[in-house]
Motif scaffolding. Sequence first.
Motif, PDB file in Angstrom:
ATOM      1  N   SER A  33       0.855  -1.181   0.000  1.00  0.00           N
ATOM      2  CA  SER A  33       0.000   0.000   0.000  1.00  0.00           C
ATOM      3  C   SER A  33       0.895   1.235   0.000  1.00  0.00           C
ATOM      4  CB  SER A  33      -0.883  -0.005   1.253  1.00  0.00           C
ATOM      5  OG  SER A  33      -1.610   1.189   1.333  1.00  0.00           O
ATOM      6  N   ARG A  90      -8.493 -14.627  -7.922  1.00  0.00           N
ATOM      7  CA  ARG A  90      -9.103 -13.361  -8.349  1.00  0.00           C
ATOM      8  C   ARG A  90      -8.901 -13.185  -9.851  1.00  0.00           C
ATOM      9  NH1 ARG A  90     -10.840  -9.126  -5.446  1.00  0.00           N
ATOM     10  NH2 ARG A  90     -10.165 -10.113  -3.524  1.00  0.00           N
ATOM     11  N   TYR A  94      -6.891  -6.210  -8.911  1.00  0.00           N
ATOM     12  CA  TYR A  94      -5.898  -6.520  -7.891  1.00  0.00           C
ATOM     13  C   TYR A  94      -5.528  -5.300  -7.056  1.00  0.00           C
ATOM     14  CZ  TYR A  94      -5.357 -10.223 -11.337  1.00  0.00           C
ATOM     15  OH  TYR A  94      -5.606 -11.232 -12.227  1.00  0.00           O
ATOM     16  N   THR A  95      -5.943  -4.106  -7.485  1.00  0.00           N
ATOM     17  CA  THR A  95      -5.604  -2.888  -6.746  1.00  0.00           C
ATOM     18  C   THR A  95      -6.865  -2.132  -6.372  1.00  0.00           C
ATOM     19  OG1 THR A  95      -5.361  -1.637  -8.795  1.00  0.00           O
ATOM     20  CG2 THR A  95      -3.366  -2.611  -7.877  1.00  0.00           C
ATOM     21  N   ARG A  96      -6.736  -1.321  -5.337  1.00  0.00           N
ATOM     22  CA  ARG A  96      -7.851  -0.498  -4.858  1.00  0.00           C
ATOM     23  C   ARG A  96      -7.314   0.912  -4.627  1.00  0.00           C
ATOM     24  NH1 ARG A  96      -9.023  -2.901   0.182  1.00  0.00           N
ATOM     25  NH2 ARG A  96     -10.349  -4.350  -0.904  1.00  0.00           N
ATOM     26  N   THR A  98      -8.163   4.558  -2.932  1.00  0.00           N
ATOM     27  CA  THR A  98      -9.024   5.244  -1.967  1.00  0.00           C
ATOM     28  C   THR A  98      -8.575   6.692  -1.877  1.00  0.00           C
ATOM     29  OG1 THR A  98      -9.150   3.180  -0.721  1.00  0.00           O
ATOM     30  CG2 THR A  98      -9.935   5.164   0.377  1.00  0.00           C
ATOM     31  N   GLU A 114      -3.623   0.375  -2.986  1.00  0.00           N
ATOM     32  CA  GLU A 114      -3.210  -0.814  -2.245  1.00  0.00           C
ATOM     33  C   GLU A 114      -3.578  -2.060  -3.028  1.00  0.00           C
ATOM     34  OE1 GLU A 114      -5.307  -0.779   1.461  1.00  0.00           O
ATOM     35  OE2 GLU A 114      -7.197  -0.318   0.493  1.00  0.00           O
ATOM     36  N   VAL A 116      -5.265  -5.653  -3.329  1.00  0.00           N
ATOM     37  CA  VAL A 116      -6.409  -6.340  -2.739  1.00  0.00           C
ATOM     38  C   VAL A 116      -6.005  -7.802  -2.564  1.00  0.00           C
ATOM     39  CG1 VAL A 116      -8.838  -6.908  -3.000  1.00  0.00           C
ATOM     40  CG2 VAL A 116      -7.967  -4.753  -3.889  1.00  0.00           C
ATOM     41  N   GLU A 118      -7.370  -9.872  -0.057  1.00  0.00           N
ATOM     42  CA  GLU A 118      -8.385 -10.663   0.622  1.00  0.00           C
ATOM     43  C   GLU A 118      -8.852 -11.785  -0.302  1.00  0.00           C
ATOM     44  OE1 GLU A 118      -9.267  -7.190   0.187  1.00  0.00           O
ATOM     45  OE2 GLU A 118      -8.188  -6.643   2.003  1.00  0.00           O
TER      46      GLU A 118
END
Length: 190
Positions: A33, A90, A94-96, A98, A114, A116, A118
């Motif tokens: 991240s 997935r 793969y990325t987020r 915010t 960041e 992802v 999970e």
Amino acid sequence: MPKPTKGPRLGGGPAHERLLLANLAAALFTHKSIKTTETKAKRLRPLAERLVTFAKRGDLHARRRVLSVIGDKTVVHELFTEIAPLVADREGGYTRITKIGNRKGDNAPMAVIELVLEPVNPKPKSAKKTAKADAATAAPVEDAPVEETEEAPVEDAAADAGAESAEEGAAAEAAAEDAVVTEDETAAKA
């Protein structure tokens, strides 16, 4: 041939932008991240997603392609051995990104990008579809006649008792036989 990006580059020239994005990608894979400007995060996302896709392939050619972009063997090794197995199920995303507000010094819009990591949870089916499916499967079961035998309650009672040892199993069977006998006596009296 890929079309060059129109408008101003992030670092001034195309070579500098390529190096800047490669360094951002290396930092993202190292730290999982990073905090950067929104524009850099939006430009980094497609590059990072493509590199993770290469890492999921896992072959030598993919490793060399990623190494040609990033250039740091330790980061590439971490990407292939740690990150790729976590995102194996997935299919993308793969990325987020915010958004976190503006930077204090120059009021630049900032964002956190960041990975992802999970596990993927399958989407639950909608309530309407499951209700229709339950109604369709329940209707034929209700129409079928139910036949009871004397041995079925004995097996169910032994299974319900949860017999762990032979003594408990024998006691459960005896209790089930007594229950069957009492049911037969009550049916005979009525």
